[in-house]
Write an enzyme that holds these catalytic residues in place. Sequence first.
Site, PDB file in Angstrom:
ATOM      1  N   GLU A   1     -10.091  -1.587   5.088  1.00  0.00           N
ATOM      2  CA  GLU A   1     -10.620  -1.604   6.620  1.00  0.00           C
ATOM      3  C   GLU A   1     -11.536  -2.287   7.101  1.00  0.00           C
ATOM      4  O   GLU A   1     -12.179  -3.001   5.195  1.00  0.00           O
ATOM      5  CB  GLU A   1     -10.621  -0.006   6.751  1.00  0.00           C
ATOM      6  CG  GLU A   1      -9.725   0.729   6.800  1.00  0.00           C
ATOM      7  CD  GLU A   1      -8.880   1.178   8.048  1.00  0.00           C
ATOM      8  OE1 GLU A   1      -8.818   0.006   9.017  1.00  0.00           O
ATOM      9  OE2 GLU A   1      -8.181   1.810   7.985  1.00  0.00           O
TER      10      GLU A   1
ATOM     11  N   ASP B   1      -8.094  -2.692  14.606  1.00  0.00           N
ATOM     12  CA  ASP B   1      -9.148  -2.933  13.494  1.00  0.00           C
ATOM     13  C   ASP B   1      -9.520  -4.479  12.979  1.00  0.00           C
ATOM     14  O   ASP B   1     -10.537  -4.350  12.408  1.00  0.00           O
ATOM     15  CB  ASP B   1      -9.955  -1.700  13.347  1.00  0.00           C
ATOM     16  CG  ASP B   1      -9.281  -1.476  12.048  1.00  0.00           C
ATOM     17  OD1 ASP B   1      -8.584  -2.432  11.591  1.00  0.00           O
ATOM     18  OD2 ASP B   1      -9.336  -0.432  11.240  1.00  0.00           O
TER      19      ASP B   1
ATOM     20  N   HIS C   1      -8.005  -4.782  10.295  1.00  0.00           N
ATOM     21  CA  HIS C   1      -7.336  -4.934   8.371  1.00  0.00           C
ATOM     22  C   HIS C   1      -6.239  -5.383   7.713  1.00  0.00           C
ATOM     23  O   HIS C   1      -5.074  -5.759   9.285  1.00  0.00           O
ATOM     24  CB  HIS C   1      -6.817  -3.540   7.658  1.00  0.00           C
ATOM     25  CG  HIS C   1      -6.575  -2.250   8.824  1.00  0.00           C
ATOM     26  ND1 HIS C   1      -6.360  -0.988   9.371  1.00  0.00           N
ATOM     27  CD2 HIS C   1      -4.311  -2.674   8.710  1.00  0.00           C
ATOM     28  CE1 HIS C   1      -5.037  -1.188   9.664  1.00  0.00           C
ATOM     29  NE2 HIS C   1      -4.296  -1.332   8.930  1.00  0.00           N
TER      30      HIS C   1
ATOM     31  N   ASP D   1       0.649  -1.613  -0.152  1.00  0.00           N
ATOM     32  CA  ASP D   1      -0.088   0.004   0.223  1.00  0.00           C
ATOM     33  C   ASP D   1       0.650   1.309  -0.027  1.00  0.00           C
ATOM     34  O   ASP D   1       2.376   0.803   0.249  1.00  0.00           O
ATOM     35  CB  ASP D   1      -1.223  -0.338   1.164  1.00  0.00           C
ATOM     36  CG  ASP D   1      -0.262  -0.517   2.194  1.00  0.00           C
ATOM     37  OD1 ASP D   1       0.467  -0.455   2.414  1.00  0.00           O
ATOM     38  OD2 ASP D   1      -1.117  -1.090   3.324  1.00  0.00           O
TER      39      ASP D   1
HETATM   40  C1  F6R Z   1       1.348  -1.399   6.290  1.00  0.00           C
HETATM   41  C2  F6R Z   1       0.166  -2.045   6.351  1.00  0.00           C
HETATM   42  C3  F6R Z   1      -0.817  -1.756   7.497  1.00  0.00           C
HETATM   43  C4  F6R Z   1       0.317  -2.531   8.783  1.00  0.00           C
HETATM   44  C5  F6R Z   1      -0.515  -2.728  10.036  1.00  0.00           C
HETATM   45  C6  F6R Z   1       0.143  -2.939  10.809  1.00  0.00           C
HETATM   46  O1  F6R Z   1       1.750  -1.762   4.602  1.00  0.00           O
HETATM   47  O2  F6R Z   1      -0.111  -3.156   5.634  1.00  0.00           O
HETATM   48  O3  F6R Z   1      -2.115  -3.360   6.700  1.00  0.00           O
HETATM   49  O4  F6R Z   1       0.009  -3.683   8.839  1.00  0.00           O
HETATM   50  O5  F6R Z   1      -1.739  -1.197   9.665  1.00  0.00           O
HETATM   51  O6  F6R Z   1       0.528  -1.975  11.563  1.00  0.00           O
HETATM   52  P1  F6R Z   1       2.050  -1.924  12.752  1.00  0.00           P
HETATM   53  O7  F6R Z   1       2.756  -2.660  12.335  1.00  0.00           O
HETATM   54  O8  F6R Z   1       2.518  -0.208  12.393  1.00  0.00           O
HETATM   55  O9  F6R Z   1       1.126  -2.300  13.596  1.00  0.00           O
END
Ligand code: F6R
Length: 258
Positions: free
Chosen positions: A141, A134, A136, A65
């Site tokens: 989301e 959440d 995702h 992303d």
């Molecule tokens: C990042 C991504 C997100 C993260 C998720 C967890 O490329 O795709 O899905 O993996 O938000 O974030 P952290 O690892 O910072 O807790």
Amino acid sequence: MEVIIRPTERDCAVVAADIVERYVRCGATLGLATGSTPVGTYAELIARHRDQGLSFAQCRAFLLDEYVGLPREHEQSYYRTIRREFTAHVDLDDAAVASPDGTAPHPGEAAAAYDAAIAAAGGVDIQILGVGTDGHIAFNEPGSSLASRTRMKTLHPDTVRDNSRFFGGDSAAVPRHVLTQGIGTIREARHLVLLAFGESKASAVRALVEGPVAAVCPASALQLHPQATVIVDEAAAGLLEHTEYYRFAYDNKPDWQR
Ligand code: F6R
């Protein structure tokens, strides 16, 4: 779905790096996540490159992303982050690391082009994933279609809040929109490896591993994947019901499957 519970985040990173290394040795196409979760795994892979000569020269990589509107040079763009934290420290050609173009004038076209580029590369062999509090994965989301393709999404307010730590604690500085691989895109990767650490991820881990497959928890789509590995520390495993079985299965895993 295989669930591996290890005592610490560091132990999890070593297990994940062992899996990724097997793919790297075959010159695989890697799917890379950003955020805090995979940083230890990347550090372990960098150490193996430095100390044991593990080579990424035959690999290529696709990011999950990118923030919409952040130029690539921005410190917090995922284009820049993955280079800073991982790919610049191994022998992976910079041109072989692709990410969605968050500054494209037509995000829909950029998203379609990204899916086409992944397909043209023969697909992703191993996809590393974190999970949001959440539920995702990537930036799909709650409510995201489990068949979705790469597209623009609006971040959940919880995600804006969670990610504000990368923007000096200023939620207003976090972009509201992202280009993200869809759940359908992610599910096409041949092996999904999701990592989660800490108590704050425990309820998302319970929902994704033991809850129903539902768009309200996009990560639950891993249950539909033929090769999904979930690697969690004790704290993130804290709300799981079937831990005894997960530990038993891991301890009794045949050598040829390790
Ligand atoms: C990042 C991504 C997100 C993260 C998720 C967890 O490329 O795709 O899905 O993996 O938000 O974030 P952290 O690892 O910072 O807790």
